[in-house]
Design a protein around this motif. Structure first.
Motif, PDB file in Angstrom:
ATOM      1  N   LYS A   9       0.843  -1.196   0.000  1.00 34.88           N
ATOM      2  CA  LYS A   9       0.000   0.000   0.000  1.00 34.88           C
ATOM      3  C   LYS A   9       0.885   1.256   0.000  1.00 34.88           C
ATOM      4  O   LYS A   9       2.079   1.197   0.311  1.00 34.88           O
ATOM      5  CB  LYS A   9      -0.932   0.004   1.191  1.00 34.88           C
ATOM      6  N   ASN A  10       0.240   2.347  -0.361  1.00 34.80           N
ATOM      7  CA  ASN A  10       0.899   3.663  -0.328  1.00 34.80           C
ATOM      8  C   ASN A  10       0.371   4.399   0.897  1.00 34.80           C
ATOM      9  O   ASN A  10      -0.818   4.718   0.968  1.00 34.80           O
ATOM     10  CB  ASN A  10       0.589   4.433  -1.619  1.00 34.80           C
ATOM     11  N   GLU A  11       1.240   4.650   1.873  1.00 34.40           N
ATOM     12  CA  GLU A  11       0.802   5.244   3.133  1.00 34.40           C
ATOM     13  C   GLU A  11       0.340   6.689   2.967  1.00 34.40           C
ATOM     14  O   GLU A  11      -0.418   7.198   3.793  1.00 34.40           O
ATOM     15  CB  GLU A  11       1.938   5.188   4.163  1.00 34.40           C
TER      16      GLU A  11
ATOM     17  N   LEU B 100       8.532   0.613   3.643  1.00 32.79           N
ATOM     18  CA  LEU B 100       9.590   0.579   2.625  1.00 32.79           C
ATOM     19  C   LEU B 100      10.098   1.991   2.289  1.00 32.79           C
ATOM     20  O   LEU B 100      10.848   2.174   1.329  1.00 32.79           O
ATOM     21  CB  LEU B 100       9.060  -0.090   1.348  1.00 32.79           C
ATOM     22  N   ARG B 101       9.719   2.986   3.085  1.00 32.04           N
ATOM     23  CA  ARG B 101      10.097   4.379   2.801  1.00 32.04           C
ATOM     24  C   ARG B 101      11.445   4.752   3.381  1.00 32.04           C
ATOM     25  O   ARG B 101      11.946   5.830   3.166  1.00 32.04           O
ATOM     26  CB  ARG B 101       9.013   5.327   3.355  1.00 32.04           C
ATOM     27  N   LYS B 102      12.040   3.782   4.096  1.00 28.59           N
ATOM     28  CA  LYS B 102      13.336   4.078   4.699  1.00 28.59           C
ATOM     29  C   LYS B 102      14.441   4.055   3.656  1.00 28.59           C
ATOM     30  O   LYS B 102      14.305   3.400   2.601  1.00 28.59           O
ATOM     31  CB  LYS B 102      13.630   3.082   5.833  1.00 28.59           C
ATOM     32  N   ALA B 103      15.519   4.731   3.962  1.00 27.27           N
ATOM     33  CA  ALA B 103      16.631   4.802   3.022  1.00 27.27           C
ATOM     34  C   ALA B 103      17.331   3.443   2.952  1.00 27.27           C
ATOM     35  O   ALA B 103      17.345   2.685   3.923  1.00 27.27           O
ATOM     36  CB  ALA B 103      17.624   5.869   3.499  1.00 27.27           C
ATOM     37  N   PRO B 104      17.932   3.135   1.776  1.00 28.09           N
ATOM     38  CA  PRO B 104      18.686   1.865   1.649  1.00 28.09           C
ATOM     39  C   PRO B 104      19.763   1.786   2.705  1.00 28.09           C
ATOM     40  O   PRO B 104      20.453   2.776   2.984  1.00 28.09           O
ATOM     41  CB  PRO B 104      19.244   1.940   0.239  1.00 28.09           C
ATOM     42  N   ASN B 105      19.904   0.645   3.320  1.00 30.38           N
ATOM     43  CA  ASN B 105      20.922   0.465   4.342  1.00 30.38           C
ATOM     44  C   ASN B 105      22.029  -0.479   3.914  1.00 30.38           C
ATOM     45  O   ASN B 105      22.896  -0.845   4.686  1.00 30.38           O
ATOM     46  CB  ASN B 105      20.292  -0.036   5.658  1.00 30.38           C
TER      47      ASN B 105
END
Length: 261
Positions: free
Chosen positions: A191-193, A254-259
Motif C-alpha cells: 500500500k501507499n501510506e 519501505l520508505r526508509k533509506a537503503p541500508n
C-alpha cells in the motif's frame, strides 16, 4: 366160401394197416424234417447268440478301454493343472517381489526428486540472495509483529527490497500465530501510506523451507513496486481477493533509506 370171405377180410385189413403205416411214415418223416429244421434254427440261434455275446464282450472291452483312456487323460489334465497352479503361485510371488522392488524404486525416486527439488530451491534462493546482496540501494529489514503492550512476538519476517526493481519477503513461524493454526492462505499486500488507494495484492506466501518453518514471496513487477511504500500480511479464505478481509500483521515500511548500498 367162408375161407374166401375170411381171406378177403384179412387182405382188406392188411391194406388198411399198410395205409396206416404209410401215413405214420409220412408223419414221422414230417416230424423228422421239423426236428431237423428246429435243430438248424436252434444251431443258428446259438451261433447268433455266441456272435452277439462276442460283440457285447468286444463292445464292453472297447468301452472299458475308452474309460481307461479317459481316466489317463483326466490324470494328465489334473497333473497339468497342478503344474500350472504351481507356476501361477511362483509367478504371483515373483510379481509381488517385483512390485515391492518397483515400490522401493519409486519411493527412492520420489525421495531423490524431492531432494533435487529442495536442492533446486536452495540454489534458486541462494541465487536470489546473491543477486539481492549485489544490488545497489538495497534495503534489508527484520519485521516483527508487536503486541498492544509493545512486546515483540512471533511470527517475524525479513524484507529484501531494491527500490523499483524487486522485493523478497521472508516470514517465519506463521503457523504459530495465535488463532491461525488452520490458516491456509497468507496474503501479502502492498500500500501507499500517503494515499487512500486500495491495497495491492502482491501474492501469497508459500512454504520455502519446512525445516526452517519459512514462507517466502517475491515480487519483480516494477509497476506494482512503484505504487507502494509499505506492506503487511493478512489471512484470507483464498488467494484471489481484491481487498484484505483479515486482521493485518507483520507490517513493514519501505520508505526508509537503503541500508546496504
Amino acid at each position: 366160401m367162408i375161407a374166401e370171405n375170411l381171406a378177403s377180410t384179412e387182405e382188406s385189413e392188411l391194406d388198411e394197416l399198410r395205409k396206416d403205416a404209410a401215413e405214420r411214415a409220412k408223419q414221422l418223416a414230417k416230424l423228422q424234417a421239423q426236428l431237423t429244421s428246429t435243430e438248424s434254427d436252434l444251431h443258428r440261434a446259438i451261433e447268433d447268440q455266441s456272435a452277439s455275446e462276442a460283440k457285447l464282450r468286444e463292445q464292453r472291452e472297447a468301452f472299458a478301454d475308452e474309460i481307461r483312456q479317459k481316466e489317463q487323460a483326466y490324470d494328465q489334465v489334473q497333473a497339468e493343472l497342478t503344474r500350472l497352479r504351481s507356476e501361477r503361485d511362483k509367478t504371483l510371488l515373483q510379481l509381488a517381489s517385483l512390485k515391492q522392488e518397483v515400490d522401493t524404486l519409486s519411493a527412492e525416486r520420489t525421495e531423490e526428486s524431492h531432494r533435487a527439488k529442495e536442492a533446486e530451491g536452495f540454489l534458486s534462493a541462494d541465487r536470489d540472495i546473491r543477486e539481492l546482496m549485489g544490488a545497489r540501494q538495497l534495503y534489508i529489514a527484520d519485521v516483527f509483529d508487536v503486541s498492544s503492550d509493545s512486546h515483540t512476538r512471533k511470527p517475524y519476517g525479513r524484507v529484501f527490497y531494491t527500490k523499483g526493481r524487486s522485493l523478497v519477503f521472508y516470514a517465519f513461524d506463521l503457523d504459530r500465530q495465535p488463532g491461525l493454526q488452520n490458516a491456509s492462505t497468507f496474503q501479502v499486500w502492498g500500500k501507499n501510506e500517503s494515499a487512500q488507494d486500495r491495497p495491492v495484492n502482491l501474492g501469497v506466501l508459500y512454504v520455502d523451507s519446512e525445516a526452517n518453518r519459512r514462507w517466502a514471496l517475491r515480487c519483480d513487477d516494477p509497476e506494482q513496486l512503484a505504487e507502494i511504500d509499505a506492506l503487511f500480511v493478512t489471512v484470507e479464505p483464498n488467494a484471489h481477493g481484491r481487498k484484505p478481509t483479515g486482521k493485518p500483521f507483520l507490517y513493514a515500511s519501505l520508505r526508509k533509506a537503503p541500508n546496504h548500498p
